[in-house]
Write a protein that holds these residues in place. Structure first.
Motif, PDB file in Angstrom:
ATOM      1  N   SER A  92     -22.885  12.576 -24.236  1.00 11.59           N
ATOM      2  CA  SER A  92     -22.556  13.861 -24.154  1.00 11.59           C
ATOM      3  C   SER A  92     -21.429  14.349 -24.923  1.00 11.59           C
ATOM      4  CB  SER A  92     -22.392  14.183 -22.610  1.00 11.59           C
ATOM      5  OG  SER A  92     -23.561  14.273 -21.867  1.00 11.59           O
ATOM      6  N   VAL A  93     -21.376  15.298 -25.548  1.00 11.12           N
ATOM      7  CA  VAL A  93     -20.048  15.823 -26.285  1.00 11.12           C
ATOM      8  C   VAL A  93     -19.434  16.782 -25.378  1.00 11.12           C
ATOM      9  CG1 VAL A  93     -19.263  16.879 -28.326  1.00 11.12           C
ATOM     10  CG2 VAL A  93     -21.130  15.311 -28.498  1.00 11.12           C
ATOM     11  N   ARG A  94     -18.253  16.709 -25.054  1.00 13.07           N
ATOM     12  CA  ARG A  94     -17.497  17.537 -23.864  1.00 13.07           C
ATOM     13  C   ARG A  94     -16.417  18.076 -24.992  1.00 13.07           C
ATOM     14  NH1 ARG A  94     -18.719  16.598 -18.733  1.00 13.07           N
ATOM     15  NH2 ARG A  94     -19.778  15.076 -18.347  1.00 13.07           N
ATOM     16  N   VAL A  95     -16.146  19.662 -24.796  1.00 12.83           N
ATOM     17  CA  VAL A  95     -15.138  20.409 -25.536  1.00 12.83           C
ATOM     18  C   VAL A  95     -14.303  21.245 -24.572  1.00 12.83           C
ATOM     19  CG1 VAL A  95     -16.162  20.273 -27.584  1.00 12.83           C
ATOM     20  CG2 VAL A  95     -16.577  22.110 -26.071  1.00 12.83           C
ATOM     21  N   GLY A  96     -13.286  21.351 -24.846  1.00 14.63           N
ATOM     22  CA  GLY A  96     -12.420  22.391 -23.818  1.00 14.63           C
ATOM     23  C   GLY A  96     -11.632  21.981 -22.846  1.00 14.63           C
ATOM     24  N   ARG A  97     -10.878  22.647 -22.103  1.00 14.60           N
ATOM     25  CA  ARG A  97     -10.233  22.200 -21.134  1.00 14.60           C
ATOM     26  C   ARG A  97     -10.824  21.936 -19.864  1.00 14.60           C
ATOM     27  NH1 ARG A  97      -5.097  26.230 -19.486  1.00 14.60           N
ATOM     28  NH2 ARG A  97      -7.010  27.712 -19.388  1.00 14.60           N
ATOM     29  N   ARG A  98     -12.042  22.564 -19.771  1.00 15.47           N
ATOM     30  CA  ARG A  98     -12.587  22.366 -18.398  1.00 15.47           C
ATOM     31  C   ARG A  98     -13.849  21.190 -18.629  1.00 15.47           C
ATOM     32  NH1 ARG A  98     -14.764  27.804 -16.266  1.00 15.47           N
ATOM     33  NH2 ARG A  98     -13.294  29.087 -17.054  1.00 15.47           N
ATOM     34  N   HIS A  99     -13.718  20.620 -20.062  1.00  9.38           N
ATOM     35  CA  HIS A  99     -14.758  19.599 -20.628  1.00  9.38           C
ATOM     36  C   HIS A  99     -16.009  20.044 -20.205  1.00  9.38           C
ATOM     37  CE1 HIS A  99     -11.441  16.687 -21.203  1.00  9.38           C
ATOM     38  NE2 HIS A  99     -10.965  17.094 -20.018  1.00  9.38           N
ATOM     39  N   ARG A 100     -16.588  21.042 -20.643  1.00  8.79           N
ATOM     40  CA  ARG A 100     -18.066  21.654 -20.620  1.00  8.79           C
ATOM     41  C   ARG A 100     -18.830  20.899 -21.626  1.00  8.79           C
ATOM     42  NH1 ARG A 100     -15.576  25.951 -23.101  1.00  8.79           N
ATOM     43  NH2 ARG A 100     -16.508  26.483 -25.211  1.00  8.79           N
ATOM     44  N   VAL A 101     -19.936  20.488 -21.344  1.00  9.88           N
ATOM     45  CA  VAL A 101     -20.831  19.739 -22.277  1.00  9.88           C
ATOM     46  C   VAL A 101     -21.690  20.694 -23.178  1.00  9.88           C
ATOM     47  CG1 VAL A 101     -23.224  18.600 -22.294  1.00  9.88           C
ATOM     48  CG2 VAL A 101     -21.469  18.233 -20.399  1.00  9.88           C
ATOM     49  N   VAL A 102     -21.464  20.462 -24.560  1.00  2.00           N
ATOM     50  CA  VAL A 102     -22.137  21.213 -25.584  1.00  2.00           C
ATOM     51  C   VAL A 102     -23.306  20.592 -26.339  1.00  2.00           C
ATOM     52  CG1 VAL A 102     -19.826  22.539 -26.024  1.00  2.00           C
ATOM     53  CG2 VAL A 102     -20.244  20.416 -27.184  1.00  2.00           C
ATOM     54  N   GLY A 103     -23.275  19.277 -26.311  1.00  2.00           N
ATOM     55  CA  GLY A 103     -24.456  18.683 -26.847  1.00  2.00           C
ATOM     56  C   GLY A 103     -24.439  17.248 -26.690  1.00  2.00           C
ATOM     57  N   GLN A 104     -25.219  16.600 -27.464  1.00  2.00           N
ATOM     58  CA  GLN A 104     -25.508  15.055 -27.276  1.00  2.00           C
ATOM     59  C   GLN A 104     -25.307  14.692 -28.707  1.00  2.00           C
ATOM     60  OE1 GLN A 104     -27.134  12.887 -24.965  1.00  2.00           O
ATOM     61  NE2 GLN A 104     -26.716  14.512 -23.436  1.00  2.00           N
ATOM     62  N   GLN A 105     -24.616  13.311 -28.668  1.00  2.00           N
ATOM     63  CA  GLN A 105     -24.409  12.715 -29.859  1.00  2.00           C
ATOM     64  C   GLN A 105     -24.895  11.117 -29.771  1.00  2.00           C
ATOM     65  OE1 GLN A 105     -20.136  11.984 -30.359  1.00  2.00           O
ATOM     66  NE2 GLN A 105     -20.380  11.526 -32.957  1.00  2.00           N
ATOM     67  N   THR A 106     -25.932  11.027 -30.854  1.00  2.00           N
ATOM     68  CA  THR A 106     -26.436   9.512 -30.698  1.00  2.00           C
ATOM     69  C   THR A 106     -25.461   8.603 -31.478  1.00  2.00           C
ATOM     70  OG1 THR A 106     -27.792   9.955 -32.911  1.00  2.00           O
ATOM     71  CG2 THR A 106     -28.924  10.503 -30.576  1.00  2.00           C
ATOM     72  N   GLY A 107     -25.485   7.283 -31.077  1.00  2.00           N
ATOM     73  CA  GLY A 107     -24.963   6.478 -32.049  1.00  2.00           C
ATOM     74  C   GLY A 107     -25.695   4.631 -31.862  1.00  2.00           C
ATOM     75  N   LEU A 108     -24.814   3.862 -32.689  1.00  2.00           N
ATOM     76  CA  LEU A 108     -25.485   2.683 -32.525  1.00  2.00           C
ATOM     77  C   LEU A 108     -25.213   2.021 -31.199  1.00  2.00           C
ATOM     78  CD1 LEU A 108     -26.418   0.493 -34.315  1.00  2.00           C
ATOM     79  CD2 LEU A 108     -24.234  -0.278 -34.748  1.00  2.00           C
ATOM     80  N   CYS A 109     -25.984   1.256 -30.932  1.00  2.00           N
ATOM     81  CA  CYS A 109     -26.074   0.668 -29.431  1.00  2.00           C
ATOM     82  C   CYS A 109     -25.244  -0.541 -29.542  1.00  2.00           C
ATOM     83  CB  CYS A 109     -27.439   0.235 -28.743  1.00  2.00           C
ATOM     84  SG  CYS A 109     -27.486  -0.801 -27.250  1.00  2.00           S
ATOM     85  N   LEU A 110     -23.990  -0.702 -28.727  1.00  2.00           N
ATOM     86  CA  LEU A 110     -22.921  -1.875 -28.882  1.00  2.00           C
ATOM     87  C   LEU A 110     -23.590  -3.387 -28.232  1.00  2.00           C
ATOM     88  CD1 LEU A 110     -19.775   0.133 -28.501  1.00  2.00           C
ATOM     89  CD2 LEU A 110     -20.871  -0.499 -30.561  1.00  2.00           C
ATOM     90  N   THR A 111     -24.646  -3.020 -27.305  1.00  2.00           N
ATOM     91  CA  THR A 111     -25.101  -4.274 -26.623  1.00  2.00           C
ATOM     92  C   THR A 111     -26.023  -4.962 -27.663  1.00  2.00           C
ATOM     93  OG1 THR A 111     -25.207  -2.893 -24.711  1.00  2.00           O
ATOM     94  CG2 THR A 111     -26.296  -5.188 -24.628  1.00  2.00           C
ATOM     95  N   CYS A 112     -26.841  -4.379 -28.435  1.00  2.00           N
ATOM     96  CA  CYS A 112     -27.888  -5.206 -29.319  1.00  2.00           C
ATOM     97  C   CYS A 112     -27.415  -4.888 -30.747  1.00  2.00           C
ATOM     98  CB  CYS A 112     -29.264  -4.754 -29.053  1.00  2.00           C
ATOM     99  SG  CYS A 112     -29.644  -3.068 -29.642  1.00  2.00           S
ATOM    100  N   LEU A 113     -26.263  -4.187 -30.954  1.00  2.00           N
ATOM    101  CA  LEU A 113     -25.994  -3.686 -32.383  1.00  2.00           C
ATOM    102  C   LEU A 113     -27.146  -3.018 -33.313  1.00  2.00           C
ATOM    103  CD1 LEU A 113     -23.715  -6.731 -33.071  1.00  2.00           C
ATOM    104  CD2 LEU A 113     -23.112  -4.491 -32.237  1.00  2.00           C
ATOM    105  N   GLY A 114     -27.959  -2.452 -32.719  1.00  2.00           N
ATOM    106  CA  GLY A 114     -28.962  -1.490 -33.344  1.00  2.00           C
ATOM    107  C   GLY A 114     -30.196  -2.144 -33.698  1.00  2.00           C
ATOM    108  N   SER A 115     -30.329  -3.367 -33.218  1.00  2.00           N
ATOM    109  CA  SER A 115     -31.457  -4.087 -33.527  1.00  2.00           C
ATOM    110  C   SER A 115     -32.617  -3.720 -32.440  1.00  2.00           C
ATOM    111  CB  SER A 115     -31.544  -5.819 -33.334  1.00  2.00           C
ATOM    112  OG  SER A 115     -31.094  -6.135 -31.858  1.00  2.00           O
ATOM    113  N   GLY A 116     -32.409  -3.330 -31.133  1.00  2.00           N
ATOM    114  CA  GLY A 116     -33.450  -3.139 -30.239  1.00  2.00           C
ATOM    115  C   GLY A 116     -33.723  -4.309 -29.269  1.00  2.00           C
ATOM    116  N   ASN A 117     -33.162  -5.324 -29.577  1.00  2.00           N
ATOM    117  CA  ASN A 117     -33.669  -6.496 -29.036  1.00  2.00           C
ATOM    118  C   ASN A 117     -32.572  -6.880 -28.000  1.00  2.00           C
ATOM    119  OD1 ASN A 117     -35.862  -6.927 -30.461  1.00  2.00           O
ATOM    120  ND2 ASN A 117     -35.096  -8.348 -31.740  1.00  2.00           N
ATOM    121  N   ALA A 118     -32.639  -7.626 -26.780  1.00  2.00           N
ATOM    122  CA  ALA A 118     -31.837  -7.881 -26.024  1.00  2.00           C
ATOM    123  C   ALA A 118     -30.978  -9.152 -26.529  1.00  2.00           C
ATOM    124  CB  ALA A 118     -32.292  -8.309 -24.511  1.00  2.00           C
ATOM    125  N   PRO A 119     -29.706  -9.200 -26.193  1.00  2.00           N
ATOM    126  CA  PRO A 119     -28.927 -10.335 -26.695  1.00  2.00           C
ATOM    127  C   PRO A 119     -29.387 -11.655 -25.864  1.00  2.00           C
ATOM    128  CG  PRO A 119     -27.385  -8.779 -25.509  1.00  2.00           C
ATOM    129  CD  PRO A 119     -28.846  -8.107 -25.634  1.00  2.00           C
TER     130      PRO A 119
END
Length: 80
Positions: A51-78
């Motif tokens: 979730s992307v939060r902005v403002g002093r009250r930290h309201r949610v304005v959207g979602q941001q996707t990123g690379l999975c740090l567990t599998c480094l984007g491969s989709g397979n379990a370590p």
């Protein structure tokens, strides 16, 4: 009042062990040989959403996707 004969006909349940229960659930849901195990964090997609939060009250304005740090984007379990 009746007396319960010894040994009791119903088996006494073993103490609950959450680690053993988790291990058994992983082993029972294991994929067939040769099929890679999906990453539990991203569920095999290689991306995670936050979730992307902005403002002093930290309201949610959207979602941001990123690379999975567990599998480094491969989709397979370590493996380790």
């Amino acid at each position: 009042m009746s007396v319960i004969p010894f040994p009791h006909p119903d088996p006494i349940p073993e103490p609950y062990d959450p680690l053993e229960s988790a291990l058994l659930s992983v082993l029972n849901n294991a994929p067939a040989d040769g099929e890679p195990v999906k990453c539990p964090a991203c569920k095999g997609s290689g991306e995670v959403s936050r979730s992307v939060r902005v403002g002093r009250r930290h309201r949610v304005v959207g979602q941001q996707t990123g690379l999975c740090l567990t599998c480094l984007g491969s989709g397979n379990a370590p493996t380790e």
